[in-house]
Motif scaffolding. Structure first.
Motif, PDB file in Angstrom:
ATOM      1  N   THR A   1      41.894  49.978  21.408  1.00  0.00           N
ATOM      2  CA  THR A   1      42.452  50.730  20.277  1.00  0.00           C
ATOM      3  C   THR A   1      43.931  51.018  20.507  1.00  0.00           C
ATOM      4  OG1 THR A   1      40.311  51.759  20.013  1.00  0.00           O
ATOM      5  CG2 THR A   1      42.129  52.759  18.823  1.00  0.00           C
ATOM      6  N   GLY A   2      44.264  51.273  21.776  1.00  0.00           N
ATOM      7  CA  GLY A   2      45.648  51.612  22.050  1.00  0.00           C
ATOM      8  C   GLY A   2      46.515  50.419  22.371  1.00  0.00           C
ATOM      9  N   PHE A   3      45.935  49.226  22.415  1.00  0.00           N
ATOM     10  CA  PHE A   3      46.696  48.084  22.896  1.00  0.00           C
ATOM     11  C   PHE A   3      47.816  47.684  21.940  1.00  0.00           C
ATOM     12  CE2 PHE A   3      47.375  43.692  24.352  1.00  0.00           C
ATOM     13  CZ  PHE A   3      47.537  43.968  25.694  1.00  0.00           C
ATOM     14  N   GLY A   4      47.538  47.849  20.662  1.00  0.00           N
ATOM     15  CA  GLY A   4      48.637  47.744  19.716  1.00  0.00           C
ATOM     16  C   GLY A   4      48.779  46.441  18.979  1.00  0.00           C
ATOM     17  N   THR A   5      47.898  45.472  19.215  1.00  0.00           N
ATOM     18  CA  THR A   5      48.006  44.234  18.438  1.00  0.00           C
ATOM     19  C   THR A   5      46.861  44.194  17.432  1.00  0.00           C
ATOM     20  OG1 THR A   5      46.629  42.989  19.958  1.00  0.00           O
ATOM     21  CG2 THR A   5      48.994  43.020  20.405  1.00  0.00           C
ATOM     22  N   PRO A   6      47.067  43.495  16.330  1.00  0.00           N
ATOM     23  CA  PRO A   6      46.008  43.420  15.312  1.00  0.00           C
ATOM     24  C   PRO A   6      44.708  42.858  15.864  1.00  0.00           C
ATOM     25  CG  PRO A   6      48.066  42.582  14.456  1.00  0.00           C
ATOM     26  CD  PRO A   6      48.291  42.823  15.905  1.00  0.00           C
ATOM     27  N   HIS A   7      44.835  41.875  16.743  1.00  0.00           N
ATOM     28  CA  HIS A   7      43.606  41.277  17.283  1.00  0.00           C
ATOM     29  C   HIS A   7      42.866  42.256  18.166  1.00  0.00           C
ATOM     30  CE1 HIS A   7      43.652  37.293  15.664  1.00  0.00           C
ATOM     31  NE2 HIS A   7      44.961  37.233  15.874  1.00  0.00           N
ATOM     32  N   ALA A   8      43.611  43.125  18.837  1.00  0.00           N
ATOM     33  CA  ALA A   8      42.948  44.128  19.670  1.00  0.00           C
ATOM     34  C   ALA A   8      42.106  45.058  18.804  1.00  0.00           C
ATOM     35  CB  ALA A   8      43.987  44.931  20.454  1.00  0.00           C
ATOM     36  N   ILE A   9      42.646  45.394  17.629  1.00  0.00           N
ATOM     37  CA  ILE A   9      41.881  46.248  16.709  1.00  0.00           C
ATOM     38  C   ILE A   9      40.596  45.532  16.284  1.00  0.00           C
ATOM     39  CG2 ILE A   9      41.911  47.341  14.440  1.00  0.00           C
ATOM     40  CD1 ILE A   9      43.743  48.722  16.380  1.00  0.00           C
ATOM     41  N   GLU A  10      40.758  44.261  15.908  1.00  0.00           N
ATOM     42  CA  GLU A  10      39.570  43.500  15.509  1.00  0.00           C
ATOM     43  C   GLU A  10      38.549  43.461  16.632  1.00  0.00           C
ATOM     44  OE1 GLU A  10      40.570  39.619  14.052  1.00  0.00           O
ATOM     45  OE2 GLU A  10      42.239  40.422  12.871  1.00  0.00           O
ATOM     46  N   ALA A  11      39.066  43.255  17.853  1.00  0.00           N
ATOM     47  CA  ALA A  11      38.163  43.187  19.000  1.00  0.00           C
ATOM     48  C   ALA A  11      37.454  44.510  19.189  1.00  0.00           C
ATOM     49  CB  ALA A  11      38.961  42.831  20.253  1.00  0.00           C
ATOM     50  N   ALA A  12      38.209  45.637  19.055  1.00  0.00           N
ATOM     51  CA  ALA A  12      37.608  46.952  19.247  1.00  0.00           C
ATOM     52  C   ALA A  12      36.504  47.171  18.234  1.00  0.00           C
ATOM     53  CB  ALA A  12      38.679  48.033  19.112  1.00  0.00           C
ATOM     54  N   VAL A  13      36.779  46.794  16.994  1.00  0.00           N
ATOM     55  CA  VAL A  13      35.793  46.995  15.929  1.00  0.00           C
ATOM     56  C   VAL A  13      34.526  46.192  16.217  1.00  0.00           C
ATOM     57  CG1 VAL A  13      35.358  46.367  13.541  1.00  0.00           C
ATOM     58  CG2 VAL A  13      37.433  47.618  14.155  1.00  0.00           C
ATOM     59  N   LEU A  14      34.703  44.935  16.551  1.00  0.00           N
ATOM     60  CA  LEU A  14      33.534  44.091  16.821  1.00  0.00           C
ATOM     61  C   LEU A  14      32.754  44.613  18.015  1.00  0.00           C
ATOM     62  CD1 LEU A  14      35.037  40.531  16.290  1.00  0.00           C
ATOM     63  CD2 LEU A  14      33.124  41.536  15.043  1.00  0.00           C
ATOM     64  N   TYR A  15      33.514  44.999  19.065  1.00  0.00           N
ATOM     65  CA  TYR A  15      32.833  45.437  20.271  1.00  0.00           C
ATOM     66  C   TYR A  15      32.088  46.742  20.023  1.00  0.00           C
ATOM     67  CZ  TYR A  15      31.807  46.216  25.139  1.00  0.00           C
ATOM     68  OH  TYR A  15      31.136  46.410  26.317  1.00  0.00           O
ATOM     69  N   LEU A  16      32.685  47.614  19.209  1.00  0.00           N
ATOM     70  CA  LEU A  16      32.033  48.897  18.928  1.00  0.00           C
ATOM     71  C   LEU A  16      30.669  48.683  18.278  1.00  0.00           C
ATOM     72  CD1 LEU A  16      33.733  52.075  17.732  1.00  0.00           C
ATOM     73  CD2 LEU A  16      31.661  51.382  16.576  1.00  0.00           C
TER      74      LEU A  16
END
Lengths: 788, 139, 125
Positions: A319-334
């Motif tokens: 969530t804090g990583f700051g790239t759009p793909h990180a957000i996508e990854a966080a959402v999927l992983y959650l």
């Protein structure tokens, strides 16, 4: 539209309603009542499901009712992709958990209470994720902490459960206060009290001088709730709770509240240096610490608890990583994590329930007797390990896609992710495979397949993990894309599929799996190594918690003993010292001293005489050395007062005072003849002077105050009122009596009530004798004048 | 303390004081007096009787327990306050009626009954305390 | 006149407080009785002093005659006298019963509610 709002409101309160009914339903239907109770979350789930198309098209469902209009507070909700996904997870998994609990705790005498708590928590958690106003968010946040406390301490007869419950409450409760402070900061900085309006504030928040303070306070709330290092220690201890609680609160939902908050704030507070340093740092440390701590455990639930902690670290990091793909990854992983971890916890509970132990070293070969459980466990573990076809795989691909970008920071976090993921895979496989594979091991209970109520949950969740991976298009359309867009604050179409692409992410996945399998094969040695390492480190924050709590108890005891030493003399002395200060300091400081009066010339001779008599009476009381003198002198000053009243036009008062003084002298004499006590002053000289100073200061203070007030103008407003209406309206010539029984009658009613109560109290004191006379503890009196 | 003189004068003094206490109570609205002072005089009367003849004699004489008398007084006072509710005016508003009894106009009011309540509360409570303390002398 | 009373009331308060600072319940009791009088006199004086004429409206008039005493403090004090008396009686009985049960009138020795060496509360959970 109004109808829909009403239904939504009903759905938000349905869990609370079911919670109230739960004990009665369970009493009526036994454990089968859980089928009935599961209807509540199921109906909510179906209702929220109807929002999916609208939200998938980028819409937002809002609604609400005025709560305290004068304070601009409303009970309002706000459902975008993020909230809706959470709401669906909470109600969906909640439905399965209610059913699972019915099976897991079948025959438990407290099942009704347990389901009541679970449903209460569900209502609170649901409220948390749909809340729009800050205040509602906070209230629900604290409610989840409290229900978590109740559930962890469910088995309150064990000390370990009580300790863990208290620990969770203290840690998350402190975090809640931090959150409240942070929200108040936000409110002060932006003037906005609703989450949905925060987005419109724009960059103002990030540029505010209070940004960092607000951020740290909000992170305090999020990190304690989501068990980030160093506040992680409460989460493994929370495994004292029954397994359904661990599956629901401490893996799938509640611990994600912190992550939810961070995701919610990402569009307005993210993308600053502080955000992009603090979040990945704490998240990364938590991921590594959790993964390593998980390896050393042998208890199925504890292993899962530490991997949960690691997963939460990963989510915070992303969530804090700051790239759009990180957000996508966080959402999927959650989403993937909620499904597979919930399933694995339920499997662990099922194994425990059927085999009688959760020690992984004492389990084996259950494959043939518990086939459905085995399949569910396997599916969940594969998703957790991130193998192709599963939702977990999508998440992991996306993680590596987001992280692997070349610069040093990204490489470091990639390494962290590989180690963390690899170790989590090890734990997942240990939990899912070890009890089922290998030769059959004799277990405390003769294991066989659990009931439908119990395997339904893990099977559905594990199955969803697989379906989500295979039909990734549908999952992305309805869940991932809307949620990622909400977190990112802009449209983020997620399009990753389960078909592996050759490239860096796949390579990293292979490395992870290889690392994991290698450790899995050497699990016993890895575990032994971790045990030695932790023994070398020694104390953790868990021990520290004990020290803090016992320190607090000791501190409060010390403070109590200091301000309440148990000696009346000290209390009275302190009271009168402060009285003297209160009376004397302000006149001197503010120059409010009365004018120096002239020698009174208007006093008549008999008035001088009676005043002198009163003073003589007082001194006689002070100097009295035997009982009779004391009583008589007390009477003298009392009768002198009565005469003073008479001389100054208060006939009523005078009569009353005469009667009271007579009665006082009589009852005092009655008691004193039986109390062989001397009223002599026992104080040594120094003490006498000290007390006399206090007493004279108080007396002087009253004198000055009274002089000052009588020198000022007299406000006769009330007197004139009573004078004017006493006869005309109240038909009484004696104004004093009219005031007492008519104008201020309610007051008098209270006063005669007091007289009545003292009468009763005296009677009680005289009548009631302790059945066992208290032991005569004669404490050696300290030497007089011995003041601390 | 039960001397011959006290024993001889106690009954007439007690009777006189009780009558006087009622007198003080009833004239209280227009002259010095009232429920508080009347109650205190009556309680003193009982105390004197108790000193002369003993507590059990007083208890026999007044028939009811003193705290029961006090409770009765509190009830009367409270009900006097509630009368106003039936007329639709605020609690404790004074209400007056002027019935003619034997040709004499007699002003009656809820404030008078309230004062009578006060009288009984003070009489009962103080007498109870005094009697309780006197009683201990004989055990 | 009010000045003289202010001094008198100061003496009343000082005597009452000096007695209440004692360790012995009997002296505290005496101090309490005097404190009641001190407070009543304080109220009385604060309402200003006038000689002799009680606040009673003559038959022919509708309001108080000139120079009548202020009725308001008197109404306050009247109930206060009765209440402080009943409270005095309560304290008296409390002292008496305390002496009967504990065998002392020294407040330093009355340690039943707050014992001297109270152990720590349980430190477990």
């Amino acid at each position: 539209m109004a109808d829909q709002a009403a239904v939504t409101l009903l759905c938000l309160f349905l869990p609370f309603l079911a919670a109230v009914l739960a004990p009665a339903v369970i009493r009526a239907f036994g454990h089968a009542g859980s089928w009935l109770l599961a209807l509540a979350p199921l109906l909510s789930f179906l209702h929220f499901l109807t929002f999916l198309p609208e939200v998938a098209d980028g819409g937002v469902v809002t609604g609400g009712f005025a709560w305290v209009p004068s304070l601009n507070l409303s009970f309002s909700w706000f459902l975008d992709g993020l909230s809706l996904t959470f709401a669906l997870l909470i109600t969906g998994i909640g439905t399965l958990i209610v059913l699972y609990s019915g099976g897991y705790m079948k025959g438990h005498p407290q099942l009704g209470r347990f389901l009541c708590f679970i449903l209460l928590f569900m209502g609170a958690m649901l409220g948390l994720v749909v809340s729009d106003s800050f205040l509602m968010l906070f209230v629900y946040w604290e409610l989840t902490s409290i229900t978590s406390f109740l559930l962890i301490g469910f088995d309150h007869e064990r000390e370990a459960a009580r300790r863990s419950a208290l620990q969770a409450l203290v840690v998350t409760g402190l975090g809640g206060l931090s959150l409240l402070a942070g929200l108040i900061f936000l409110w002060n900085m932006t003037g906005v009290t609703q989450l949905s309006l925060l987005v419109h504030v724009g960059d103002g928040l990030r540029e505010s001088p209070f940004y960092l303070a607000a951020l740290i306070l909000l992170l305090g709330g999020a990190f304690t709730k989501s068990a980030q290092f160093p506040f992680h220690f409460w989460l493994p201890n929370a495994m004292e709770a029954p397994t359904p609680v661990s599956a629901y609160l401490h893996s799938a939902t509640m611990v994600k509240a912190g992550v939810y908050l961070l995701m919610r704030l990402n569009p307005v507070m993210g993308a600053t240096p502080a955000w992009e340093i603090l979040l990945p740092l704490f998240g990364g440390v938590t991921l590594i610490a959790g993964a390593f701590l998980a390896i050393r455990q042998t208890d199925l639930k504890l292993m899962l608890a530490y991997t949960t902690m690691a997963s939460l670290g990963l989510l915070v990091m992303l969530t804090g990583f700051g790239t759009p793909h990180a957000i996508e990854a966080a959402v999927l992983y959650l989403v993937a994590h909620s499904l597979f971890k919930g399933a694995l916890f339920m499997v662990a509970g099922l194994v425990d329930h059927e085999a009688g132990t959760r020690e992984v070293t004492k389990l084996g070969g259950l494959r043939s007797v518990m086939p459905i459980t085995f399949v569910a466990a396997l599916l969940a573990a594969l998703s957790m390990g991130g193998l192709p076809l599963f939702l977990g795989f999508l998440a992991k691909e996306e993680i590596y896609y987001a992280l692997a970008h070349g610069d040093l920071r990204a490489m470091l976090f990639t390494l962290v992710a590989i180690v963390g993921n690899g170790l989590m895979l090890v734990v997942g496989f240990t939990v899912a495979l070890k009890p089922f594979l290998g030769p059959h091991v004799e277990t405390p209970k003769h294991a066989h397949e659990g009931p439908l109520l119990m395997w339904l949950g893990p099977a559905v969740l594990a199955g969803l993990g697989l379906l989500g991976g295979i039909f990734s298009g549908i999952a992305h359309r309805f869940v991932s894309t809307p949620m990622a867009s909400a977190v990112a604050g802009e449209l983020r179409p997620v399009d990753i599929t389960t078909i592996p692409h050759l490239g860096m992410p796949l390579l990293l996945s292979v490395v992870t799996v290889a690392f994991g399998v290698a450790v899995y094969l050497q699990i016993d040695r890895a575990r032994a190594m971790m045990v030695r390492l932790l023994a070398a480190i020694g104390n953790g924050p868990d021990r520290g918690f004990d020290h803090v709590i016992s320190g607090l108890v000791r501190l409060s005891v010390a403070v109590t003993r200091m301000v309440q030493p148990g000696r009346l003399e000290i209390y009275v002395t302190a009271t009168f010292i402060f009285l003297a200060l209160t009376l004397l300091v302000p006149p001197f400081v503010y120059g409010e001293l009365p004018e120096l009066p002239a020698w009174p010339t208007d006093v008549l001779f008999h008035e001088w005489a009676i005043i002198l008599l009163a003073v003589i009476g007082l001194f006689a009381v002070l100097r009295a050395s035997d009982r009779l003198t004391a009583i008589v002198s007390l009477g003298i000053q009392g009768f002198a007062v009565a005469v003073i009243f008479l001389l100054f036009g208060a006939a009523d008062l005078s009569f009353t005072q005469f009667m009271v003084e007579t009665l006082s002298v009589v009852i005092l004499a009655l008691v004193m003849t039986r109390l062989r006590l001397s009223p002599r002053d026992h104080r040594p000289l120094g003490q006498m002077l000290f007390d006399a100073t206090i007493a004279i200061s108080c007396g002087l203070g009253f004198t000055l105050m009274l002089m000052k007030s009588t020198q000022g103008p007299f406000n006769a407003h009330l007197t004139e009122f009573f004078n004017a209406y006493s006869k005309v309206i109240a038909h009484g010539a004696n104004v004093v009596n009219v005031i007492i029984v008519d104008f201020r009658g309610t007051d008098t009613l209270g006063e005669i009530g007091v007289v009545m109560i003292t009468g009763l109290a005296v009677l009680a004191l005289i009548r009631v004798r302790p059945r066992n006379p208290l032991p005569q503890t004669r404490v050696e009196a300290p030497a007089d004048g011995d003041r601390p | 303390m039960n001397t011959l003189i006290l024993r001889t004068v106690a009954p007439p003094i007690t009777a006189l004081m009780l009558v006087f206490s009622v007198f003080v109570l009833l004239r209280g609205h227009n002259e010095p007096g009232g429920g508080f002072i009347g109650g205190l005089i009556a309680a003193s009367a009982l105390a004197i009787y108790g000193i002369a003849y003993g507590v059990s004699a007083v208890r026999r004489a007044i028939r009811f327990h003193p705290m029961a008398i006090a409770g009765f007084g509190l009830l009367v006072a409270t009900l006097s306050g509630f009368v106003s509710v039936f007329v639709g005016v605020p609690f404790m508003t004074g209400l007056w009626i002027y019935p003619r009894i034997f040709g004499v106009e007699l002003p009656l009011a809820t404030v008078i009954s309230f004062d009578i309540g006060v009288y009984f509360v003070v009489l009962g409570s103080i007498a109870s305390i005094a009697l309780a303390l006197e009683e201990r002398e004989f055990d | 006149m009010e000045t003289l009373f202010s001094v008198l009331i100061g003496i009343f308060f000082a005597s009452a407080i000096y007695l209440m600072l004692s360790k012995h319940t009997v002296r505290i009791l005496l101090g309490f009785a005097i404190l009641g009088n001190a407070v009543n006199l304080l109220l009385f004086t604060a309402g200003r002093l006038t000689r002799e004429v009680p606040p009673i409206i003559p038959l022919a008039a509708d309001v108080l005659p000139e120079g009548a005493a202020n009725p308001l403090p008197q109404a306050l004090i009247l109930t206060a006298i009765v209440i402080s008396f009943s409270f005095f009686a309560f304290l008296l009985v409390l002292t008496y019963r305390g002496y009967q049960e504990l065998g002392t009138d020294n407040t330093d020795e009355m340690r039943l509610a707050e014992p001297k060496d109270e152990p720590l509360p349980p430190l477990g959970y």
